[in-house]
Design an enzyme around this catalytic site. Structure first.
Site, mmCIF file in Angstrom:
data_model
loop_
_atom_site.group_PDB
_atom_site.id
_atom_site.type_symbol
_atom_site.label_atom_id
_atom_site.label_comp_id
_atom_site.label_asym_id
_atom_site.label_seq_id
_atom_site.Cartn_x
_atom_site.Cartn_y
_atom_site.Cartn_z
ATOM 1 N N GLU A 26 -5.439 -119.986 -30.267
ATOM 2 C CA GLU A 26 -6.190 -119.049 -29.425
ATOM 3 C C GLU A 26 -7.674 -119.153 -29.736
ATOM 4 O O GLU A 26 -8.262 -118.251 -30.306
ATOM 5 C CB GLU A 26 -5.664 -117.620 -29.613
ATOM 6 C CG GLU A 26 -5.459 -117.272 -31.066
ATOM 7 C CD GLU A 26 -4.709 -115.970 -31.316
ATOM 8 O OE1 GLU A 26 -3.767 -115.669 -30.570
ATOM 9 O OE2 GLU A 26 -5.086 -115.276 -32.260
ATOM 10 N N GLY A 30 -11.551 -119.161 -28.973
ATOM 11 C CA GLY A 30 -12.537 -118.585 -28.072
ATOM 12 C C GLY A 30 -13.805 -119.418 -28.143
ATOM 13 O O GLY A 30 -14.164 -120.149 -27.224
ATOM 14 N N ARG A 63 -25.508 -112.099 -32.340
ATOM 15 C CA ARG A 63 -25.160 -112.907 -33.515
ATOM 16 C C ARG A 63 -26.307 -113.120 -34.499
ATOM 17 O O ARG A 63 -26.100 -112.994 -35.710
ATOM 18 C CB ARG A 63 -24.534 -114.241 -33.094
ATOM 19 C CG ARG A 63 -23.225 -114.066 -32.320
ATOM 20 C CD ARG A 63 -22.488 -115.375 -32.077
ATOM 21 N NE ARG A 63 -21.914 -115.897 -33.300
ATOM 22 C CZ ARG A 63 -22.435 -116.875 -34.021
ATOM 23 N NH1 ARG A 63 -23.546 -117.484 -33.639
ATOM 24 N NH2 ARG A 63 -21.863 -117.254 -35.131
ATOM 25 N N CYS A 79 -36.071 -101.607 -31.016
ATOM 26 C CA CYS A 79 -36.718 -101.065 -32.209
ATOM 27 C C CYS A 79 -35.848 -101.244 -33.452
ATOM 28 O O CYS A 79 -35.373 -100.280 -34.060
ATOM 29 C CB CYS A 79 -37.074 -99.606 -31.995
ATOM 30 S SG CYS A 79 -38.395 -99.441 -30.803
ATOM 31 N N GLU A 80 -35.586 -102.481 -33.763
ATOM 32 C CA GLU A 80 -34.877 -102.868 -34.985
ATOM 33 C C GLU A 80 -35.544 -104.156 -35.423
ATOM 34 O O GLU A 80 -35.687 -105.073 -34.615
ATOM 35 C CB GLU A 80 -33.398 -103.175 -34.688
ATOM 36 C CG GLU A 80 -32.500 -101.980 -34.512
ATOM 37 C CD GLU A 80 -32.229 -101.235 -35.809
ATOM 38 O OE1 GLU A 80 -32.384 -101.840 -36.890
ATOM 39 O OE2 GLU A 80 -31.879 -100.057 -35.723
HETATM 40 C C1 LIG Z 1 -11.555 -113.259 -32.148
HETATM 41 C C2 LIG Z 1 -10.184 -113.762 -32.144
HETATM 42 C C3 LIG Z 1 -9.910 -115.064 -31.730
HETATM 43 C C4 LIG Z 1 -10.964 -116.051 -31.310
HETATM 44 O O1 LIG Z 1 -11.780 -116.412 -32.344
HETATM 45 P P1 LIG Z 1 -12.779 -117.656 -32.167
HETATM 46 O O2 LIG Z 1 -13.534 -117.664 -33.449
HETATM 47 O O3 LIG Z 1 -13.646 -117.311 -31.000
HETATM 48 O O4 LIG Z 1 -11.971 -118.853 -31.937
HETATM 49 C C5 LIG Z 1 -8.596 -115.469 -31.689
HETATM 50 N N1 LIG Z 1 -7.601 -114.643 -32.067
HETATM 51 C C6 LIG Z 1 -7.814 -113.380 -32.470
HETATM 52 C C7 LIG Z 1 -6.666 -112.534 -32.865
HETATM 53 C C8 LIG Z 1 -9.120 -112.903 -32.538
HETATM 54 O O5 LIG Z 1 -9.336 -111.653 -32.962
#
Ligand SMILES: *Cc1c(COP(=O)(O)O)cnc(C)c1O
Length: 421
Positions: free
Chosen positions: A271, A273, A309, A340-341
């Site tokens: 999974e 992202g 980030r 304002c940080e």
């Molecule tokens: C945030 C998250 C991801 C994705 O993380 P990446 O660093 O973007 O690959 C996958 N699984 C879970 C459960 C997450 O919380």
């Protein structure tokens, strides 16, 4: 390399037109790059039967982006009600959706069971009794604790709030069987932005060992293991990208060995992202002020509400100035927003070409955990999002927030409740 040369070559020549048409700031994402990364991922993992990516929706929660993922055959990893609803909205159903919530409440369990359901990935053994209608297929998130040292962002697993402890894992599946579960998955996530492929191979080895342990104790044969997200991208120039080719080859060997020993093998899910979309997005913002005090500052027309980030993790995001690629980087600037940080800085003491007011600044690698992590502190609103499509056209996939959005939740007249005295 941060942002790909191909994205740059398609974006920079049209940057001025986009700025004229849409105004700054905006994030823009690259359909071509996202598709290439997705197809490449599928290809390198094709040696593992039933491989599937479940895109981590929180990285870039936008239906138009999710539709690209859906088109590539990916599922969705969700951890909130809105993420599940958005995934269903683009057509995902049932086993297309993993619901990896943490500290889940009853309303979320009810939502998860609606509309064809989704795969419940339970974060704790105590939740087994709280699932209203226990599903046939169940997954648990495993936290190895002291058995693994975590990577930098996600930290030490012992301190991580996620998942079952090692000692609970067999009991969890036993209890799930008692509640009627018949099909099983196993999930873990022990890394974030990891660039060392061998860490992921170790994660695959670890989940297969847990499969073996649970099979020995309970006779369960797992349908899938999910090794989580956390695949890293090189934010800094000169960093080596994650070697997914070698990773996939070594993981495939582990799966082959497992099959030889156990006469079955679970499917492998992941999974990602960041890896899927991170490099395929950037933030375009205009230089609006130059300030020379103890340092030289370039003030831009966006701020950390668009990209957290750097402020949150001190993360490096590469910066380019449109049209000034070939000029010497003979200036040192802090590139700052207007919040304002004092940590509201996109770049600190960065070598850049000489910047003038009106220049278009490109902040790289905002395609994951960028806009999505934005917030409204200081009533600074979030910018719009665009998609550069494969045919070269540009689509507005989310408008910018306006003051009416901000004021919408406020009461300007009284709205009182009087508790009994
Ligand atoms: C945030 C998250 C991801 C994705 O993380 P990446 O660093 O973007 O690959 C996958 N699984 C879970 C459960 C997450 O919380």
């Amino acid at each position: 390399m941060p942002m790909s040369q191909s994205f740059k070559e398609r974006l920079f020549p049209i940057a001025e037109q986009l700025v004229e048409h849409y105004g700054t700031p905006f994030h823009i994402y690259d359909e071509v790059g996202i598709r290439e990364t997705g197809e490449n991922l599928k290809q390198v993992f094709s040696a593992i039967e039933g491989f599937r990516e479940y895109y981590a929706v929180k990285a870039l929660p936008n239906p138009r982006i999710l539709a690209l993922m859906q088109d590539m055959g990916f599922g969705f990893d969700c951890s909130s009600t809105a993420e599940v609803l958005m995934s269903r909205q683009v057509g995902a159903r049932g086993e297309d959706i993993m619901f990896t919530s943490n500290n889940t409440d009853q309303a979320e369990f009810n939502m998860a069971a609606e509309a064809g359901g989704c795969v419940l990935n339970l974060d704790d053994i105590s939740l087994i009794d709280k699932v209203p209608v226990f599903p046939e297929l169940i997954c648990f998130r495993y936290n190895p604790g002291p058995r693994r040292t975590g990577n930098v962002i996600i930290g030490n697993p012992v301190e991580a709030k996620y998942g079952l402890s090692h000692d609970q894992v067999v009991d969890a599946y036993r209890k799930a069987q008692e509640r009627g579960a018949k099909r099983f998955g196993l999930h873990t996530m022990v890394a974030s932005n990891e660039l060392d492929y061998s860490y992921m191979v170790e994660t695959a080895r670890m989940v297969l060992e847990i499969c073996e342990l649970v099979e020995q104790e309970l006779g369960i044969q797992f349908e899938f293991v999910n090794i989580g997200g956390g695949f890293g991208i090189p934010y800094q120039p000169g960093q080596q990208p994650l070697d997914i080719q070698t990773m996939a080859a070594e993981i495939a060997e582990l799966f082959d060995a497992f099959r030889a020993k156990h006469n079955y093998v679970p499917r492998m899910y992941m999974e990602s992202g960041r890896f899927m979309t991170g490099p395929h997005g950037c933030l375009l913002t205009s230089a609006i002020n130059k300030k020379e005090t103890y340092r030289n500052y370039i003030g831009v027309d966006s701020c950390m509400s668009a990209l957290m980030r750097p402020a949150m993790y001190g993360a490096y995001h590469h910066v380019d100035v449109v049209g000034k690629d070939t000029l010497p980087k003979d200036q040192v600037y802090d590139v700052v927003g207007s919040l304002c940080e004092n940590n509201d800085k996109f770049a600190v003491q960065r070598d850049l070409p000489k910047i003038e007011e009106g220049d278009i600044i490109v902040i790289h690698d905002t395609g994951a955990h960028g806009h999505a992590m934005g917030f409204q502190y200081n009533a600074r609103l979030r910018p719009k999002e665009l998609l550069l499509r494969a045919d070269g056209s540009v689509e507005l996939i989310r408008r910018e927030e306006v003051l009416d959005d901000y004021f919408a939740t406020l009461n300007f007249s009284e709205n009182n409740f009087q508790p009994n005295q």
